[in-house]
Design a protein around this motif. Structure first.
Motif, short mmCIF file in Angstrom:
data_model
loop_
_atom_site.label_atom_id
_atom_site.label_comp_id
_atom_site.label_asym_id
_atom_site.label_seq_id
_atom_site.Cartn_x
_atom_site.Cartn_y
_atom_site.Cartn_z
N LEU A 108 -29.88 -53.60 -9.92
CA LEU A 108 -28.58 -53.47 -9.29
C LEU A 108 -28.16 -53.12 -7.90
CD1 LEU A 108 -26.86 -51.39 -12.38
CD2 LEU A 108 -26.28 -53.82 -11.49
N ARG A 109 -29.55 -52.40 -7.43
CA ARG A 109 -29.48 -52.06 -5.97
C ARG A 109 -29.90 -53.46 -5.15
NH1 ARG A 109 -30.04 -46.58 -4.81
NH2 ARG A 109 -30.69 -47.20 -2.87
N ALA A 110 -30.49 -54.25 -5.91
CA ALA A 110 -30.91 -55.54 -4.86
C ALA A 110 -30.03 -56.53 -4.79
CB ALA A 110 -32.34 -56.07 -5.69
N GLY A 111 -29.15 -56.32 -5.94
CA GLY A 111 -28.27 -57.57 -5.98
C GLY A 111 -27.13 -57.65 -6.96
N ARG A 112 -26.05 -57.62 -7.12
CA ARG A 112 -24.96 -57.57 -8.33
C ARG A 112 -23.92 -58.10 -7.74
NH1 ARG A 112 -25.30 -52.50 -5.73
NH2 ARG A 112 -23.42 -51.70 -5.07
N GLY A 208 -26.68 -59.12 -19.62
CA GLY A 208 -26.06 -57.75 -20.02
C GLY A 208 -25.88 -56.92 -18.76
N THR A 209 -26.07 -57.16 -17.48
CA THR A 209 -25.58 -56.31 -16.26
C THR A 209 -24.95 -57.40 -15.32
OG1 THR A 209 -27.42 -56.68 -14.91
CG2 THR A 209 -27.74 -55.29 -17.00
N ARG A 210 -24.53 -56.44 -14.56
CA ARG A 210 -23.81 -57.21 -13.25
C ARG A 210 -24.88 -57.39 -12.15
NH1 ARG A 210 -20.94 -54.30 -9.85
NH2 ARG A 210 -21.19 -52.22 -10.41
#
Length: 231
Positions: A108-112, A208-210
């Motif tokens: 998530l920190r890398a890209g979302r 399952g995630t952003r």
């Protein structure tokens, strides 16, 4: 207030150890919450709130609201230059204590995605590349695509004229990034860039995630098309 009195006020504000810690902690250009700055300075939230109010009133800090959160940043480059000059004399070579912000999840920190535009290190890197190349002028509250930026985006297949003609949405604006605490690009152009990257397979979603990941081809295309370095 006379110049001498104002000088004394600023010197006194910067001279308090707790306030100095908070000012130094903001030198990396990020915006931090009151609780994060309180933790950084090792003081209570109530004391930090009082310090932040005084420094904002004096013009040392600016406050940015994002949803229900309030983020504090240095008010101007002149403030940063003042702090840097003092630190060179007071503690040469001593870095500020780092503050970790945003999600713990590395993906998530890398890209979302942030609604319909790109965020995290990826979103900020794209924004920085466009600003540094002169394709985008981005202020605290608004942004503008330059002539070279319009030409670049048009050549990449993003129809700026159509986006500009569409009503009901701002073309270009900054959005303060949750993890980077620096702006990424939002608005119609931010959404178009996000869709563009998905459609061409430059990025893919993490189930399952952003979170999103950049494909090898995407890294190459982002570098060649927009000058983005993700290293």
């Amino acid at each position: 207030m006379s110049n001498n009195a104002k000088f004394a006020e600023i010197a006194a504000l910067a001279g308090d150890p707790g306030r100095a810690s908070m000012l130094n902690g903001l030198m990396d250009g990020r915006a931090l919450t009151a609780s994060e700055l309180a933790q950084l300075a090792g003081i209570t939230a109530q004391t930090a709130s009082s310090h932040l109010t005084r420094m904002t009133d004096a013009g040392l800090l600016a406050v940015e609201k994002q949803g229900r959160h309030r983020y504090h940043r240095l008010a101007s480059p002149a403030v940063a230059q003042m702090i840097e000059s003092i630190m060179r004399i007071a503690a040469p070579g001593v870095a500020a204590k780092p503050v970790r912000t945003g999600p713990r999840d590395a993906a998530l920190r890398a890209g979302r995605t942030c609604y319909d535009h790109l965020a995290g290190h990826l979103g900020v890197a794209i924004t920085d590349a466009l600003v540094d190349a002169g394709h985008l002028d981005l202020g605290l509250d608004a942004g503008e695509v330059t002539e070279s930026g319009r030409a670049l985006l048009d050549s990449a297949g993003i129809d700026i004229a159509a986006l500009s003609a569409a009503r009901g949405r701002i073309l270009c604006r900054p959005c303060l990034d949750w993890s980077e605490r620096r702006p990424h690009l939002a608005g119609a152009i931010g959404a178009a860039l996000c869709s563009h990257c998905f459609e061409r397979g430059w990025i893919t979603r993490v189930d399952g995630t952003r979170a999103v990941t950049v494909t090898p081809n995407g890294q190459r295309q982002l570098r060649e098309t927009f000058g983005v370095s993700l290293s």
